[in-house]
Design an enzyme around this catalytic site. Structure first.
Site, short mmCIF file in Angstrom:
data_model
loop_
_atom_site.label_atom_id
_atom_site.label_comp_id
_atom_site.label_asym_id
_atom_site.label_seq_id
_atom_site.Cartn_x
_atom_site.Cartn_y
_atom_site.Cartn_z
N ASN A 9 49.07 40.53 40.96
CA ASN A 9 48.57 40.89 42.29
C ASN A 9 47.74 39.71 42.81
OD1 ASN A 9 47.45 41.96 44.57
ND2 ASN A 9 46.08 43.39 43.50
N TRP A 10 48.34 38.96 43.73
CA TRP A 10 47.65 37.77 44.22
C TRP A 10 46.59 38.11 45.27
CZ3 TRP A 10 52.10 33.60 44.98
CH2 TRP A 10 52.53 33.19 43.72
N LYS A 11 46.51 39.36 45.68
CA LYS A 11 45.53 39.79 46.69
C LYS A 11 45.61 38.88 47.93
CE LYS A 11 42.68 41.42 42.90
NZ LYS A 11 41.48 42.13 42.56
N HIS A 93 45.84 50.76 45.61
CA HIS A 93 44.92 49.85 44.91
C HIS A 93 43.48 50.22 45.28
CE1 HIS A 93 42.82 46.23 43.66
NE2 HIS A 93 43.86 45.98 42.87
N GLU A 95 40.99 48.50 45.99
CA GLU A 95 40.42 47.75 47.13
C GLU A 95 40.88 48.36 48.45
OE1 GLU A 95 41.65 43.86 45.84
OE2 GLU A 95 40.21 43.96 44.18
N GLU A 167 43.58 51.47 36.56
CA GLU A 167 42.70 50.36 36.89
C GLU A 167 41.28 50.89 37.12
OE1 GLU A 167 44.97 46.71 38.35
OE2 GLU A 167 44.39 47.87 40.10
N GLY A 173 38.10 42.56 38.81
CA GLY A 173 37.47 41.35 39.32
C GLY A 173 36.05 41.15 38.81
N SER A 213 40.48 42.87 34.98
CA SER A 213 39.99 41.69 34.25
C SER A 213 40.85 41.35 33.03
CB SER A 213 38.52 41.86 33.86
OG SER A 213 37.72 41.94 35.04
C1 PEP Z 1 43.87 43.95 40.41
O1 PEP Z 1 43.70 43.38 41.47
O2 PEP Z 1 44.67 44.88 40.34
C2 PEP Z 1 43.11 43.50 39.25
C3 PEP Z 1 43.25 44.18 38.13
O3 PEP Z 1 42.29 42.42 39.41
P1 PEP Z 1 41.57 41.58 38.23
O4 PEP Z 1 42.62 41.30 37.17
O5 PEP Z 1 41.08 40.34 38.89
O6 PEP Z 1 40.48 42.44 37.69
#
Ligand code: PEP
Length: 261
Positions: A9-11, A93, A95, A167, A173, A213
């Site tokens: 997931n490049w966001k 997600h 976010e 998640e 993050g 993470s």
């Molecule tokens: C994500 O955006 O789904 C995610 C798990 O981010 P990160 O790996 O940076 O925690």
């Protein structure tokens, strides 16, 4: 047999000018038998990534879709518009839930649109820190799944290849990941939550990823758990060295589970 999925997931990172090169580099360094790879760039980089991945067995995914297929929704992107650009989509997600007020019922409607358009959904669920600290994580995830999936046809969702990503919000993050055992317990809880929604044996066949993470250093903690089938990766997914390490570890699990042919 559930697949092993490594999804990036490049966001809101990369531009159309640099996304193709990054995707090509990651693809070339993550070719591992038995591992399903997916890259989810921003919408505007989907075409560049699709083109860069031509001839590579890597799925391209969007990070969201609107809950309607068309209409007066300025600035939005519908599932239909992704035709030829993406075959996967991340939904719900944390976010999007936190910054764009996405509710479980809205996520459910987005799931319908994904299924209508033949997109393979990665449905994200997970608790915030206060819920984890008060031991409410299972109830939260159960209610997120009920809110998004109740009344929806498990057969259609399974046929669409639904993947669920656990998640925990406190791990996204932050550099603070869940333990493998905690993630596995939540994967079991997710499958247990599906059964009363009419999923029966399909619950056991549904892939559950861990996200939060994930790095090349800790991926083994998750993939060593039989209940976990891969990872949704944010920050580390922009780093080819990290993705190479993650994919290599995923390949070991794929081989151990008899997926690498
Ligand atoms: C994500 O955006 O789904 C995610 C798990 O981010 P990160 O790996 O940076 O925690």
């Amino acid at each position: 047999m559930r697949p092993i999925v490594i999804a990036a997931n490049w966001k809101m990172n990369t531009t159309p000018a640099d996304a193709g090169e990054l995707a090509r580099t990651i693809a070339s360094r993550t070719r591992v038998p038995g591992v399903t790879r997916v890259i989810c760039p921003p919408y505007v980089s989907l075409a560049a990534v699709r083109d860069a991945l031509s001839g590579e067995d890597v799925g391209v995914g969007a990070q969201n879709i609107h809950h309607e297929l068309a209409g007066a929704f300025t600035g939005e992107i519908s599932a239909l518009m992704l035709d030829g650009l993406a075959t996967w989509v991340i939904l719900g997600h944390s976010e999007r839930r936190a910054y764009f007020n996405e509710t479980d019922s809205l996520v459910g409607r987005k799931l319908d649109r994904a299924v209508d358009a033949g997109l393979r959904p990665i449905l994200c669920v997970g608790e915030v820190l206060a819920d984890r600290e008060s031991g409410r994580q299972t109830g939260i995830v159960d209610s997120q799944l009920r809110g998004a999936l109740e009344g929806r046809d498990p057969v259609a969702l399974a046929a669409a290849g639904l993947v669920i990503a656990y998640e925990p919000v406190w791990a996204i993050g932050t550099g603070r990941n869940a333990s493998g055992a905690d993630a596995a317990a939540m994967a079991d809880a997710i499958r247990a939550a599906l059964r009363p929604l009419g999923w029966g044996g399909t619950a056991e066949a549904t892939p559950v990823l861990y996200g939060g993470s994930v790095t090349s250093t800790n991926i083994g903690d998750f993939l060593g758990e039989p209940a976990i089938d891969g990872a949704l990766i944010g920050g580390a997914s922009l780093k080819p060295d990290e993705m190479a390490g993650i994919a290599a570890r995923a390949g070991l699990t794929a081989a151990a589970r008899g997926l690498a042919t």
